[in-house]
Motif scaffolding. Structure first.
Motif, mmCIF file in Angstrom:
data_model
loop_
_atom_site.group_PDB
_atom_site.id
_atom_site.type_symbol
_atom_site.label_atom_id
_atom_site.label_comp_id
_atom_site.label_asym_id
_atom_site.label_seq_id
_atom_site.Cartn_x
_atom_site.Cartn_y
_atom_site.Cartn_z
ATOM 1 N N ARG A 50 0.827 -1.212 0.000
ATOM 2 C CA ARG A 50 0.000 0.000 0.000
ATOM 3 C C ARG A 50 0.862 1.263 0.000
ATOM 4 O O ARG A 50 0.510 2.258 -0.649
ATOM 5 C CB ARG A 50 -0.950 -0.008 1.189
ATOM 6 C CG ARG A 50 -2.120 -0.957 1.018
ATOM 7 C CD ARG A 50 -3.184 -0.748 2.077
ATOM 8 N NE ARG A 50 -2.664 -0.904 3.430
ATOM 9 C CZ ARG A 50 -2.653 -2.039 4.111
ATOM 10 N NH1 ARG A 50 -3.141 -3.134 3.565
ATOM 11 N NH2 ARG A 50 -2.174 -2.087 5.334
ATOM 12 N N TYR A 53 2.244 1.685 -3.466
ATOM 13 C CA TYR A 53 1.097 2.045 -4.299
ATOM 14 C C TYR A 53 0.812 3.538 -4.175
ATOM 15 O O TYR A 53 0.641 4.236 -5.181
ATOM 16 C CB TYR A 53 -0.110 1.213 -3.865
ATOM 17 C CG TYR A 53 -1.427 1.635 -4.449
ATOM 18 C CD1 TYR A 53 -1.812 1.220 -5.722
ATOM 19 C CD2 TYR A 53 -2.322 2.419 -3.727
ATOM 20 C CE1 TYR A 53 -3.026 1.593 -6.264
ATOM 21 C CE2 TYR A 53 -3.536 2.791 -4.253
ATOM 22 C CZ TYR A 53 -3.880 2.375 -5.517
ATOM 23 O OH TYR A 53 -5.093 2.739 -6.050
ATOM 24 N N ALA A 54 0.771 4.030 -2.935
ATOM 25 C CA ALA A 54 0.467 5.450 -2.719
ATOM 26 C C ALA A 54 1.532 6.346 -3.335
ATOM 27 O O ALA A 54 1.209 7.360 -3.976
ATOM 28 C CB ALA A 54 0.338 5.729 -1.224
ATOM 29 N N SER A 93 -7.989 -5.920 1.885
ATOM 30 C CA SER A 93 -7.465 -4.552 1.858
ATOM 31 C C SER A 93 -6.670 -4.304 0.579
ATOM 32 O O SER A 93 -6.651 -3.185 0.063
ATOM 33 C CB SER A 93 -6.604 -4.272 3.084
ATOM 34 O OG SER A 93 -5.384 -4.975 3.025
ATOM 35 N N LEU A 94 -6.016 -5.341 0.047
ATOM 36 C CA LEU A 94 -5.292 -5.169 -1.214
ATOM 37 C C LEU A 94 -6.249 -5.120 -2.393
ATOM 38 O O LEU A 94 -5.979 -4.446 -3.383
ATOM 39 C CB LEU A 94 -4.266 -6.287 -1.392
ATOM 40 C CG LEU A 94 -3.094 -6.237 -0.418
ATOM 41 C CD1 LEU A 94 -2.151 -7.394 -0.669
ATOM 42 C CD2 LEU A 94 -2.357 -4.923 -0.496
ATOM 43 N N LEU A 97 -7.318 -1.734 -3.473
ATOM 44 C CA LEU A 97 -6.434 -0.904 -4.295
ATOM 45 C C LEU A 97 -6.928 -0.810 -5.730
ATOM 46 O O LEU A 97 -6.559 0.108 -6.455
ATOM 47 C CB LEU A 97 -5.009 -1.468 -4.297
ATOM 48 C CG LEU A 97 -4.285 -1.559 -2.962
ATOM 49 C CD1 LEU A 97 -2.898 -2.144 -3.168
ATOM 50 C CD2 LEU A 97 -4.199 -0.217 -2.284
ATOM 51 N N LYS A 98 -7.741 -1.772 -6.150
ATOM 52 C CA LYS A 98 -8.274 -1.750 -7.510
ATOM 53 C C LYS A 98 -9.237 -0.583 -7.609
ATOM 54 O O LYS A 98 -10.350 -0.617 -7.110
ATOM 55 C CB LYS A 98 -9.007 -3.048 -7.824
ATOM 56 C CG LYS A 98 -8.146 -4.278 -7.768
ATOM 57 C CD LYS A 98 -8.969 -5.529 -7.980
ATOM 58 C CE LYS A 98 -8.157 -6.767 -7.762
ATOM 59 N NZ LYS A 98 -8.965 -7.974 -7.797
ATOM 60 N N VAL A 112 -4.829 -5.558 -9.736
ATOM 61 C CA VAL A 112 -4.063 -6.338 -8.769
ATOM 62 C C VAL A 112 -4.329 -7.807 -9.079
ATOM 63 O O VAL A 112 -5.476 -8.247 -9.072
ATOM 64 C CB VAL A 112 -4.480 -6.017 -7.320
ATOM 65 C CG1 VAL A 112 -3.650 -6.824 -6.339
ATOM 66 C CG2 VAL A 112 -4.340 -4.534 -7.030
#
Length: 142
Positions: A50, A53-54, A93-94, A97-98, A112
């Motif tokens: 994460r 990703y951010a 939680s991952l 991210l989509k 993802v």
């Protein structure tokens, strides 16, 4: 004789019972401890994904056309020792991210894919948008 009767202490049977109780408690605690340890490793891996990703999203949104993923952010090495997500909330939680992020040149699509393996890694790849295709960020977990 009187001195011998006044001696106080534990008998062998009492000591064996205490040792047996401690052994049972340890036998119960070890699997619980290792399970929690694995979940903490997974949480660390997910937090690292994460975080990267951010940072990548910020870079893309700042300069979408010329953005390249820095080498330090391109992969996340996993610390976990078991394949798959043992804690379901980590995988969920991952999946969050989509998302689709609005950019100046169209929507940024985030994908993802994959499931983690012990000692695996997550790889980030970015493809800039074209006239016919939106920009895309792909996170491959292996």
């Amino acid at each position: 004789m009187r001195k011998m009767l006044n001696k106080k202490g534990f008998t062998l049977a009492e000591l064996l019972i205490v040792v047996a109780i401690i052994a049972v408690l340890v036998a119960i605690a070890i699997p619980v401890f290792t399970s929690q340890l694995e979940k903490s490793r997974e949480a660390t891996d997910a937090a690292n994904i994460r975080n990267n990703y951010a940072e990548i999203i910020v870079g893309i949104l700042n300069d979408q056309a010329n953005y390249t993923i820095p080498t330090a952010l391109a992969t996340v090495d996993f610390k976990q020792s078991q394949a798959g997500w043992q804690a379901s909330d980590v995988g969920e939680s991952l999946d969050a991210l989509k998302a689709t992020h609005s950019t100046t040149n169209g929507d940024l699509d985030v994908e993802v894919t994959g499931t983690p393996t012990a000692g695996g890694k997550a790889t980030f790849a970015y493809t800039a948008g074209t006239a016919s295709a939106n920009p895309k960020l792909t996170i491959t977990i292996a």
